[in-house]
Design an enzyme around this catalytic site. Sequence first.
Site: not given
Ligand SMILES: *Cc1c(COP(=O)(O)O)cnc(C)c1O
Length: 318
Positions: A63, A165, A201
């Site tokens: 990622r 991210k 989300e």
């Molecule tokens: C990191 C994150 C998540 C969750 O991702 P995981 O890999 O399950 O920790 C969900 N939404 C956002 C905006 C994030 O930054």
Amino acid sequence: MYVAKCTRNESFQQGRLSDYGNIELSPAAGALNYGQGVFEGTKAFRREDGKILLFRPEQNAIRMQIGADRMCMEAPSIQQFVDAVKQTALGNKRWIPPPGKGSLYMRPLLLGTGPTLGVAPAPEYTFLVYASPVSTYFKDGMAPLNLYVSGEFHRTTRGGAGGVKSITNYAPVMKALLSAKEQGFSDVVYLDSVHKKYLEEVSTSNIFLVKSNVISTPATIGTILEGITRKSVIDIARDLGYEVEERSIEVDELMEAEEVFTTGTAMSIGSVGSVTYNGKRVNYKTGDDLVSQKLYKTLVGIQVGKVEDKYNWVVQID
Ligand SMILES: *Cc1c(COP(=O)(O)O)cnc(C)c1O
């Protein structure tokens, strides 16, 4: 913490562990001026026998590479990333809580640290990993989340960077989050910015709903972060015999769901007690007999080495 550097268009040099502390940056650093940076979050767990376990760290590495490409940055190789996380976990071993008490949260960070006054990729990148012990988010009996659906603020849009991210993702949603918290809510549900009706989300986690034994979650179309917990929960749910759909979900469906839960590394699986949208509040089933509880037990069981890891997700590092 672990630190490694690289020059644009070259590979990362070998990194090394040093004491946790400040890093020196040019005021013209790409990360500071233009938000050129991506981050990750992953955890190390201590098993009953004292061994240290990581959960799918190569997924974080992949990622980070995808995010780095979107932000025009160099990224460490998957092997270097995983090795850095291992070194950081082992270097901080004494801070990893006992089984059941919590975990060591690790924060890999990739920053454009070279100076660039013009809008262009920075000439130098720094990859670092630091760590902090965290306690178990949801102890038994922990209050369910009360979510607020924002009709006003959006976290991203199609073609933006919401699917990676990026360090730029969070500052724009703090306003929505603070205002929700002031009104007594735990977190915010964001809707798509075009139609303002499809679920995306929650601020730092993905969202799922359950109705008639079918589990649904918004499809990843570039506007939601593809959570590793989300992906793992989908696999676990299917293996437990549930039908899982990844699709577009209207906010009205959320209001008619039987059960709602969120997923993310920080809290693993969080059960949702209520959602408020347009002044209307709906409450969901809570308690022990939930789909989310079954998923939680399996997921966390695998992470801490109590449930058989038939997926090969867990990496033992000592
Ligand atoms: C990191 C994150 C998540 C969750 O991702 P995981 O890999 O399950 O920790 C969900 N939404 C956002 C905006 C994030 O930054």
